[in-house]
Write a protein that holds these residues in place. Structure first.
Motif, PDB file in Angstrom:
ATOM      1  N   LYS A 238       0.818  -1.204   0.000  1.00  0.00           N
ATOM      2  CA  LYS A 238       0.000   0.000   0.000  1.00  0.00           C
ATOM      3  C   LYS A 238       0.855   1.259   0.000  1.00  0.00           C
ATOM      4  CE  LYS A 238      -2.108   1.390   3.657  1.00  0.00           C
ATOM      5  NZ  LYS A 238      -3.034   1.466   4.811  1.00  0.00           N
ATOM      6  N   MET A 239       0.248   2.352  -0.402  1.00  0.00           N
ATOM      7  CA  MET A 239       0.922   3.640  -0.458  1.00  0.00           C
ATOM      8  C   MET A 239       1.355   4.091   0.936  1.00  0.00           C
ATOM      9  SD  MET A 239      -0.554   7.267  -1.991  1.00  0.00           S
ATOM     10  CE  MET A 239      -0.617   6.726  -3.694  1.00  0.00           C
ATOM     11  N   ASN A 240       2.514   4.767   1.005  1.00  0.00           N
ATOM     12  CA  ASN A 240       2.965   5.394   2.248  1.00  0.00           C
ATOM     13  C   ASN A 240       2.305   6.759   2.411  1.00  0.00           C
ATOM     14  OD1 ASN A 240       5.080   3.419   3.009  1.00  0.00           O
ATOM     15  ND2 ASN A 240       6.079   4.139   1.142  1.00  0.00           N
ATOM     16  N   PHE A 241       1.983   7.119   3.658  1.00  0.00           N
ATOM     17  CA  PHE A 241       1.378   8.420   3.934  1.00  0.00           C
ATOM     18  C   PHE A 241       2.178   9.141   5.023  1.00  0.00           C
ATOM     19  CE2 PHE A 241      -2.200   5.766   2.485  1.00  0.00           C
ATOM     20  CZ  PHE A 241      -2.580   6.506   1.373  1.00  0.00           C
ATOM     21  N   ILE A 242       2.464  10.426   4.767  1.00  0.00           N
ATOM     22  CA  ILE A 242       3.217  11.254   5.705  1.00  0.00           C
ATOM     23  C   ILE A 242       2.443  12.542   5.939  1.00  0.00           C
ATOM     24  CG2 ILE A 242       5.434  12.337   6.202  1.00  0.00           C
ATOM     25  CD1 ILE A 242       6.676  10.634   3.977  1.00  0.00           C
ATOM     26  N   SER A 243       2.170  12.863   7.187  1.00  0.00           N
ATOM     27  CA  SER A 243       1.445  14.089   7.525  1.00  0.00           C
ATOM     28  C   SER A 243       2.397  15.272   7.596  1.00  0.00           C
ATOM     29  CB  SER A 243       0.726  13.929   8.876  1.00  0.00           C
ATOM     30  OG  SER A 243      -0.221  12.889   8.808  1.00  0.00           O
ATOM     31  N   GLY A 244       1.873  16.444   7.223  1.00  0.00           N
ATOM     32  CA  GLY A 244       2.689  17.642   7.292  1.00  0.00           C
ATOM     33  C   GLY A 244       1.869  18.885   7.020  1.00  0.00           C
ATOM     34  N   ASN A 245       2.554  20.010   6.935  1.00  0.00           N
ATOM     35  CA  ASN A 245       1.917  21.288   6.635  1.00  0.00           C
ATOM     36  C   ASN A 245       2.707  21.994   5.547  1.00  0.00           C
ATOM     37  OD1 ASN A 245      -0.283  21.937   8.883  1.00  0.00           O
ATOM     38  ND2 ASN A 245       1.440  20.912   9.878  1.00  0.00           N
ATOM     39  N   VAL A 246       1.976  22.621   4.651  1.00  0.00           N
ATOM     40  CA  VAL A 246       2.636  23.424   3.627  1.00  0.00           C
ATOM     41  C   VAL A 246       3.291  24.616   4.313  1.00  0.00           C
ATOM     42  CG1 VAL A 246       2.295  24.754   1.509  1.00  0.00           C
ATOM     43  CG2 VAL A 246       0.931  22.703   1.937  1.00  0.00           C
ATOM     44  N   SER A 247       4.525  24.903   3.929  1.00  0.00           N
ATOM     45  CA  SER A 247       5.248  26.017   4.544  1.00  0.00           C
ATOM     46  C   SER A 247       4.475  27.325   4.386  1.00  0.00           C
ATOM     47  CB  SER A 247       6.629  26.154   3.899  1.00  0.00           C
ATOM     48  OG  SER A 247       7.276  27.321   4.333  1.00  0.00           O
ATOM     49  N   ALA A 248       4.476  28.138   5.439  1.00  0.00           N
ATOM     50  CA  ALA A 248       3.744  29.402   5.413  1.00  0.00           C
ATOM     51  C   ALA A 248       4.353  30.395   4.437  1.00  0.00           C
ATOM     52  CB  ALA A 248       3.689  30.010   6.813  1.00  0.00           C
ATOM     53  N   ASP A 249       5.650  30.263   4.163  1.00  0.00           N
ATOM     54  CA  ASP A 249       6.303  31.240   3.288  1.00  0.00           C
ATOM     55  C   ASP A 249       6.730  30.669   1.933  1.00  0.00           C
ATOM     56  OD1 ASP A 249       8.299  29.611   4.167  1.00  0.00           O
ATOM     57  OD2 ASP A 249       9.526  31.173   5.078  1.00  0.00           O
ATOM     58  N   ASN A 250       6.496  29.352   1.717  1.00  0.00           N
ATOM     59  CA  ASN A 250       6.869  28.757   0.442  1.00  0.00           C
ATOM     60  C   ASN A 250       6.026  27.497   0.241  1.00  0.00           C
ATOM     61  OD1 ASN A 250       7.977  27.615  -1.822  1.00  0.00           O
ATOM     62  ND2 ASN A 250      10.099  27.726  -1.132  1.00  0.00           N
ATOM     63  N   ARG A 251       5.023  27.590  -0.595  1.00  0.00           N
ATOM     64  CA  ARG A 251       4.088  26.477  -0.716  1.00  0.00           C
ATOM     65  C   ARG A 251       4.661  25.305  -1.504  1.00  0.00           C
ATOM     66  NH1 ARG A 251      -0.745  26.725  -4.735  1.00  0.00           N
ATOM     67  NH2 ARG A 251       0.280  27.064  -6.727  1.00  0.00           N
ATOM     68  N   GLU A 252       5.922  25.393  -1.904  1.00  0.00           N
ATOM     69  CA  GLU A 252       6.590  24.258  -2.538  1.00  0.00           C
ATOM     70  C   GLU A 252       7.477  23.508  -1.547  1.00  0.00           C
ATOM     71  OE1 GLU A 252       8.508  25.775  -6.000  1.00  0.00           O
ATOM     72  OE2 GLU A 252       6.626  26.354  -6.966  1.00  0.00           O
ATOM     73  N   VAL A 253       7.307  23.798  -0.253  1.00  0.00           N
ATOM     74  CA  VAL A 253       8.028  23.096   0.804  1.00  0.00           C
ATOM     75  C   VAL A 253       7.012  22.505   1.778  1.00  0.00           C
ATOM     76  CG1 VAL A 253       9.607  23.326   2.756  1.00  0.00           C
ATOM     77  CG2 VAL A 253      10.081  24.550   0.612  1.00  0.00           C
ATOM     78  N   LEU A 254       7.173  21.230   2.103  1.00  0.00           N
ATOM     79  CA  LEU A 254       6.297  20.553   3.051  1.00  0.00           C
ATOM     80  C   LEU A 254       7.049  20.328   4.357  1.00  0.00           C
ATOM     81  CD1 LEU A 254       3.525  19.205   3.436  1.00  0.00           C
ATOM     82  CD2 LEU A 254       4.571  17.054   2.698  1.00  0.00           C
ATOM     83  N   GLU A 255       6.514  20.871   5.436  1.00  0.00           N
ATOM     84  CA  GLU A 255       7.091  20.678   6.768  1.00  0.00           C
ATOM     85  C   GLU A 255       6.440  19.447   7.379  1.00  0.00           C
ATOM     86  OE1 GLU A 255       6.116  24.389   8.555  1.00  0.00           O
ATOM     87  OE2 GLU A 255       7.749  25.474   7.563  1.00  0.00           O
TER      88      GLU A 255
END
Length: 359
Positions: A238-255
């Motif tokens: 099955k697919m892997n899933f990782i939780s995170g938040n889109v960076s507040a100052d750069n939406r091409e970075v996932l924290e």
């Protein structure tokens, strides 16, 4: 023509609604698979189509005709059950002939049809045996032959291979797919095994808790799942899933939940800065790197010779599976660094679980 259309089909047992308004359109000649976990309603839906379960609300349309009030025997369908449902006191020939005898088919025509179907399914040498003298695979062929000899408009299969061993299941699903190509009839097949669904179907209906999650071609579901459930159910491992938040100052970075960061595709999904998202990545789309990326603590290694599987977890506890070609020198207890292939990332809204589409 034997197309099948479900229009807001519902089924309730008292106050418990088990099929919750399903719309589905299966074209003539398609091989459609109903797949989902146990208790999702797939067998109940099949029995509603067959007429073995009365529909509570909505319509079932077969060949352009609403069949809600038409008895099962008059719908022109044939069903193959998980238990085979063969008559133990009858020979194979008698089992194949029984349905035709009940509708007063001439004996010469019965013999011709039975002989032809038996030869097609390679059970012509078994016609004088009884079910107790047959293997599981042979019994399943007889059950399928009993359906074929009736020349139905639609074939319905209710988990027909679940009683067979793994190797025989592979052989039998190939035979059923070949039978579909020869006959060209509409077929609906119920299974909980998504590998069967992927390898046999023209279209797959993914069900969960009595609702239709997604309907489409196998690779469309694999490559473009509508939500986290479909993404996790279709594909093995099955697919892997990782939780995170889109960076507040750069939406091409996932924290990430681990405190680490990952770069998102430059083309950009329709996510918003600061938004909670779930990243999905398939095990074969992860790459091991010397440094950087995401740290995975390896707790199990499977070496299969031509390929390897690593099972581990992230610092935040999320499970992670890697599929690597060939053999690996990674050992149990080792911590490795991995990165997802950028073009293979899936993003989901954490709250709704729906896929975030590209801009």
């Amino acid at each position: 023509m034997a197309s099948i259309e479900l229009k807001q089909a519902r089924k309730s047992y008292g106050v418990v609604e088990v099929i919750k308004g399903i719309d589905l359109d299966i074209q003539h000649g398609e091989f459609c698979v109903f797949v989902g976990p146990s208790g999702c309603g797939k067998s109940t839906l099949l029995r509603m189509i067959s007429g073995l379960e009365p529909i509570t609300d909505g319509d079932i349309v077969i060949g352009g005709e609403v069949v809600n009030s038409i008895p099962a025997a008059d719908r022109g369908l044939a069903m193959v059950f998980q238990s085979y449902a063969l008559y133990p006191h009858m020979t194979v020939r008698q089992n194949l002939s029984f349905g035709l005898e009940n509708i007063n088919t001439p004996r010469a025509e019965i013999n011709e049809k039975v002989d032809g179907v038996a030869k097609m399914l390679q059970i012509d040498m078994l016609l004088d045996r009884r079910p107790k003298d047959l293997s599981g695979g042979q019994r399943q062929r007889v059950a399928i032959g009993r359906a074929v000899v009736r020349e139905p408009r639609v074939f319905l299969f209710d988990e027909p291979l679940s009683n067979l061993d793994a190797e025989l299941r592979v052989d039998m699903r190939g035979e059923i797919a070949a039978l579909h190509r020869r006959l060209g009839n509409t077929m609906i097949y119920v299974t909980h095994d998504q590998v069967e669904a992927m390898t046999m179907a023209d279209k797959i209906a993914v069900l969960r808790l009595g609702e239709l999650e997604q309907f489409g071609r196998p690779l469309d579901l694999y490559n473009r799942p509508d939500n986290i459930f479909v993404a996790g159910f279709i594909g093995s491992p099955k697919m892997n899933f990782i939780s995170g938040n889109v960076s507040a100052d750069n939406r091409e970075v996932l924290e990430l939940e681990t405190g680490e960061t990952l770069a998102l595709p430059a083309t950009g999904y329709a996510q918003r800065p600061g938004e909670a998202v779930t990243l999905g990545i398939r095990p074969n789309h992860m790459q091991q790197v010397a440094d950087g990326g995401v740290k995975v603590s390896v707790r199990s290694v499977e070496q299969l010779g031509g390929e390897s599987y690593l099972y581990g977890s992230l610092g935040g506890g999320s499970a992670m599976t890697l599929h690597l070609p060939g053999q690996t020198d990674v050992e149990l207890g080792q911590t490795i660094s991995v990165i997802p292939e950028p073009g293979e990332i899936h993003l989901f809204d954490t709250e709704t679980t729906r896929t975030l589409r590209m801009d």
